[in-house]
Scaffold this motif. Structure first.
Motif, PDB file in Angstrom:
ATOM      1  N   ALA A   8      41.729  28.289  43.861  1.00  0.00           N
ATOM      2  CA  ALA A   8      42.381  29.354  43.089  1.00  0.00           C
ATOM      3  C   ALA A   8      43.508  28.822  42.208  1.00  0.00           C
ATOM      4  O   ALA A   8      43.749  29.336  41.121  1.00  0.00           O
ATOM      5  CB  ALA A   8      42.906  30.437  44.027  1.00  0.00           C
ATOM      6  N   ASN A   9      44.192  27.764  42.660  1.00  0.00           N
ATOM      7  CA  ASN A   9      45.316  27.222  41.877  1.00  0.00           C
ATOM      8  C   ASN A   9      44.875  26.221  40.819  1.00  0.00           C
ATOM      9  O   ASN A   9      45.702  25.618  40.143  1.00  0.00           O
ATOM     10  CB  ASN A   9      46.352  26.582  42.814  1.00  0.00           C
ATOM     11  N   GLY A  10      43.570  26.018  40.655  1.00  0.00           N
ATOM     12  CA  GLY A  10      43.061  25.096  39.647  1.00  0.00           C
ATOM     13  C   GLY A  10      42.766  23.698  40.174  1.00  0.00           C
ATOM     14  O   GLY A  10      42.130  22.904  39.495  1.00  0.00           O
ATOM     15  N   ASP A  11      43.244  23.392  41.376  1.00  0.00           N
ATOM     16  CA  ASP A  11      42.911  22.104  41.984  1.00  0.00           C
ATOM     17  C   ASP A  11      41.417  22.067  42.278  1.00  0.00           C
ATOM     18  O   ASP A  11      40.764  23.103  42.372  1.00  0.00           O
ATOM     19  CB  ASP A  11      43.675  21.890  43.292  1.00  0.00           C
ATOM     20  N   GLU A  12      40.881  20.862  42.401  1.00  0.00           N
ATOM     21  CA  GLU A  12      39.473  20.692  42.708  1.00  0.00           C
ATOM     22  C   GLU A  12      39.311  19.969  44.044  1.00  0.00           C
ATOM     23  O   GLU A  12      40.098  19.091  44.371  1.00  0.00           O
ATOM     24  CB  GLU A  12      38.777  19.849  41.637  1.00  0.00           C
ATOM     25  N   VAL A  13      38.293  20.351  44.781  1.00  0.00           N
ATOM     26  CA  VAL A  13      37.892  19.601  45.975  1.00  0.00           C
ATOM     27  C   VAL A  13      36.601  18.900  45.579  1.00  0.00           C
ATOM     28  O   VAL A  13      35.618  19.545  45.218  1.00  0.00           O
ATOM     29  CB  VAL A  13      37.671  20.526  47.192  1.00  0.00           C
ATOM     30  N   ARG A  14      36.639  17.574  45.602  1.00  0.00           N
ATOM     31  CA  ARG A  14      35.494  16.784  45.177  1.00  0.00           C
ATOM     32  C   ARG A  14      34.892  16.051  46.360  1.00  0.00           C
ATOM     33  O   ARG A  14      35.605  15.553  47.230  1.00  0.00           O
ATOM     34  CB  ARG A  14      35.900  15.749  44.132  1.00  0.00           C
ATOM     35  N   ASP A  34      46.997  16.443  36.130  1.00  0.00           N
ATOM     36  CA  ASP A  34      48.252  15.863  35.648  1.00  0.00           C
ATOM     37  C   ASP A  34      48.631  16.592  34.365  1.00  0.00           C
ATOM     38  O   ASP A  34      47.891  16.555  33.381  1.00  0.00           O
ATOM     39  CB  ASP A  34      48.069  14.368  35.389  1.00  0.00           C
ATOM     40  N   LYS A  35      49.756  17.290  34.363  1.00  0.00           N
ATOM     41  CA  LYS A  35      50.158  18.118  33.218  1.00  0.00           C
ATOM     42  C   LYS A  35      50.437  17.287  31.962  1.00  0.00           C
ATOM     43  O   LYS A  35      50.275  17.773  30.850  1.00  0.00           O
ATOM     44  CB  LYS A  35      51.402  18.956  33.570  1.00  0.00           C
ATOM     45  N   ARG A  36      50.840  16.026  32.144  1.00  0.00           N
ATOM     46  CA  ARG A  36      51.123  15.179  30.977  1.00  0.00           C
ATOM     47  C   ARG A  36      49.852  14.704  30.280  1.00  0.00           C
ATOM     48  O   ARG A  36      49.779  14.699  29.057  1.00  0.00           O
ATOM     49  CB  ARG A  36      51.959  13.965  31.371  1.00  0.00           C
ATOM     50  N   THR A  37      48.856  14.301  31.073  1.00  0.00           N
ATOM     51  CA  THR A  37      47.654  13.698  30.501  1.00  0.00           C
ATOM     52  C   THR A  37      46.446  14.629  30.493  1.00  0.00           C
ATOM     53  O   THR A  37      45.490  14.387  29.761  1.00  0.00           O
ATOM     54  CB  THR A  37      47.259  12.432  31.289  1.00  0.00           C
TER      55      THR A  37
END
Length: 64
Positions: A8-14, A34-37
């Motif tokens: 839900a928070n946008g993270d991925e489980v791979r 990573d918000k920068r890249t």
């Protein structure tokens, strides 16, 4: 990469398969953006299984 599930928070489980020093293992790991890249980067949250442990893991999950 075997499969990806987005949280839900946008993270991925791979789920990844990797061979190292002749042994094949399966990694289940959380990745974040990573918000920068904008790249997805692995976190410390995850587990690693030898490939020969996977049938027992599947059997245990089917019991749930």
């Amino acid at each position: 990469m075997l499969t990806v599930s987005t949280k839900a928070n946008g993270d991925e489980v791979r789920v990844l398969e990797q061979t190292y020093r002749g042994k094949t293992s399966v990694h289940v790991r959380t990745f974040y953006e990573d918000k920068r890249t904008g790249e997805m980067c692995p976190t410390k949250k995850g587990v690693n299984f030898d490939r020969d442990e996977i049938p027992a893991l599947i059997a245990a999950l089917q019991e749930v």
